[in-house]
Design an enzyme around this catalytic site. Structure first.
Site, mmCIF file in Angstrom:
data_model
loop_
_atom_site.group_PDB
_atom_site.id
_atom_site.type_symbol
_atom_site.label_atom_id
_atom_site.label_comp_id
_atom_site.label_asym_id
_atom_site.label_seq_id
_atom_site.Cartn_x
_atom_site.Cartn_y
_atom_site.Cartn_z
ATOM 1 N N THR A 166 0.838 -1.191 0.000
ATOM 2 C CA THR A 166 0.000 0.000 0.000
ATOM 3 C C THR A 166 0.878 1.248 0.000
ATOM 4 O O THR A 166 1.773 1.384 0.831
ATOM 5 C CB THR A 166 -0.905 0.010 1.242
ATOM 6 O OG1 THR A 166 -1.753 -1.138 1.211
ATOM 7 C CG2 THR A 166 -1.753 1.272 1.296
ATOM 8 N N GLN A 345 -28.376 -5.058 -1.967
ATOM 9 C CA GLN A 345 -29.677 -5.718 -2.102
ATOM 10 C C GLN A 345 -30.815 -4.738 -1.857
ATOM 11 O O GLN A 345 -31.841 -4.777 -2.562
ATOM 12 C CB GLN A 345 -29.764 -6.890 -1.122
ATOM 13 C CG GLN A 345 -30.940 -7.820 -1.371
ATOM 14 C CD GLN A 345 -30.770 -8.648 -2.631
ATOM 15 O OE1 GLN A 345 -29.663 -8.757 -3.163
ATOM 16 N NE2 GLN A 345 -31.854 -9.222 -3.119
ATOM 17 N N GLU A 372 -3.425 -7.079 6.018
ATOM 18 C CA GLU A 372 -2.925 -7.148 7.407
ATOM 19 C C GLU A 372 -3.299 -8.483 8.058
ATOM 20 O O GLU A 372 -3.596 -8.551 9.253
ATOM 21 C CB GLU A 372 -3.399 -5.947 8.223
ATOM 22 C CG GLU A 372 -2.779 -4.660 7.701
ATOM 23 C CD GLU A 372 -2.637 -3.589 8.740
ATOM 24 O OE1 GLU A 372 -2.467 -3.918 9.932
ATOM 25 O OE2 GLU A 372 -2.680 -2.408 8.358
#
Length: 389
Positions: A166, A345, A372
């Site tokens: 990241t 939904q 992680e």
């Protein structure tokens, strides 16, 4: 505002300073970050403007101690910042989360010289930090890493690669875990600080990801990278322990990110249920939708209590932090996945389109169950903590 926890904090009533912090961050997130979130997701570009806004507000690296130019925010304060940002943009929430992850090994094991060299530029916003542990082949078996660091006089020479990093390419500094004694297993791993402009450092192509598009994820490659001896974090052979201790603390921030994503999805679903009409009335008036929303909110509040309690344990350094850090991350991320799926939904066919935000929340939520440490690994951590007791 005061951003340190009372030792008796129980996660059910936020201290006044933390409530004020949450309100300020929420205002910034709604005004500056939310309008940019769809574009950040669409373009996949790192949001430098959001980074600048967080730096100006002091929210990009709240955890840096005051003695190193930071604000000294505690673990709960960092979670609140990440949660509120993730509520509108999960990619942007990785700015403070990645900052803590990258610098935590130094705060755990680094000497004062290392801290004074690297924490002030992070606190000021001049530099970003990234964390390099994972490799493609070793995956969850981090101790099986292949990256090597060999001593050469007073220096170390680093070779290998790290995957799914990241902030790779954007960050200026990298905490890199490497084998310094290949025959010693986990006790042969050491940690180093590597600079983006060190000779021999390069980056792979950006990963093509399901979600968090605005946070760069790339491989970091090391080809005979010479590291001065004063850039080792702690003693040789202590890196793996430092890495695992780091994750005990920072997994909680992923739980906070999951909370924010889930809250954003729930907020959108509730608003839509009030507006959307079918059969002559709002869909929120139907018991099926009501029960779905109630379950979403109930699970979210349970997850929030667990994450905040884990943050308090992180701040105190409690002996059972490993269990609670893993539990907070695993439960909150599982809940975020369930809530975002249900939010789609509630929206029906509209939820499956990019005209509405819930499909982005669902895509972003998935990674919280993986990075992680996968949630399967979290359950191993919890079980081992129980069986050691």
């Amino acid at each position: 505002m005061t951003l340190t926890l009372d030792p008796d904090f129980d996660a059910f009533d936020l201290p006044e300073g933390h409530r004020e912090l949450r309100a300020v961050v929420r205002g910034l997130a709604e005004d500056k970050i939310a309008p940019r979130a769809p574009e950040i997701d669409e373009t996949g570009e790192f949001p430098h403007d959001i980074y600048d806004a967080l730096v100006a507000s002091g929210f990009h690296a709240l955890h840096i101690p005051e003695e190193y130019g930071g604000q000294g925010g505690d673990a709960l304060a960092v979670c609140l910042v990440i949660e509120e940002i993730a509520r509108v943009c999960a990619s942007s929430s990785l700015i403070p989360a990645g900052s803590k992850l990258g610098t935590m090994p130094l705060m755990i094991a680094g000497d004062d010289d290392l801290l004074r060299r690297y924490l002030p530029p992070v606190a000021s916003g001049e530099a970003m930090f990234a964390y390099c542990l994972s490799e493609r082949e070793s995956g969850s078996d981090s101790a099986a890493m292949q990256t090597r660091a060999v001593r050469d006089g007073d220096d170390w020479v680093l070779n290998g690669q790290k995957s799914w990093i990241t902030g790779a390419g954007v960050a200026h500094y990298y905490t890199v875990l490497a084998k310094t004694d290949p025959d010693a297993g986990a006790k042969g791993v050491s940690a180093f600080v590597v600079h983006r402009d060190d000779e021999g450092v390069s980056f792979g192509a950006p990963e093509r990801k399901l979600g968090i598009h605005g946070s760069p994820t790339r491989e970091v490659l090391f080809d005979n990278v010479r590291i001065p001896g004063d850039r080792i974090v702690g003693e040789p052979g202590t890196g793996f322990r430092t890495a695992m201790t780091t994750l005990d603390h920072t997994r909680i921030t992923i739980g906070a990110q999951a909370l924010g994503i889930a809250q954003g999805a729930l907020d959108a679903a509730v608003a839509y249920a009030k507006e959307r009409e079918q059969f002559g009335k709002s869909i929120g008036s139907f018991q099926g939708i009501q029960f779905m929303l109630a379950d979403m909110a109930m699970k979210l509040e349970a997850a929030r209590s667990l994450v905040y309690r884990a943050a308090a344990k992180s701040e105190r350094g409690d002996a059972d932090l490993s269990f609670f850090g893993a539990a907070a991350k695993a439960y909150a991320s599982d809940v975020a996945m369930e809530i975002t799926i249900d939010a789609v939904q509630v929206f029906g066919g509209n939820g499956y389109t990019r005209d509405y935000p819930v499909e982005r929340y669902m895509r972003d939520a998935k990674i919280t169950q993986i990075y992680e440490g996968t949630n399967e690994i979290q359950r191993l951590v919890m079980a081992r903590s129980l069986l050691r007791g």
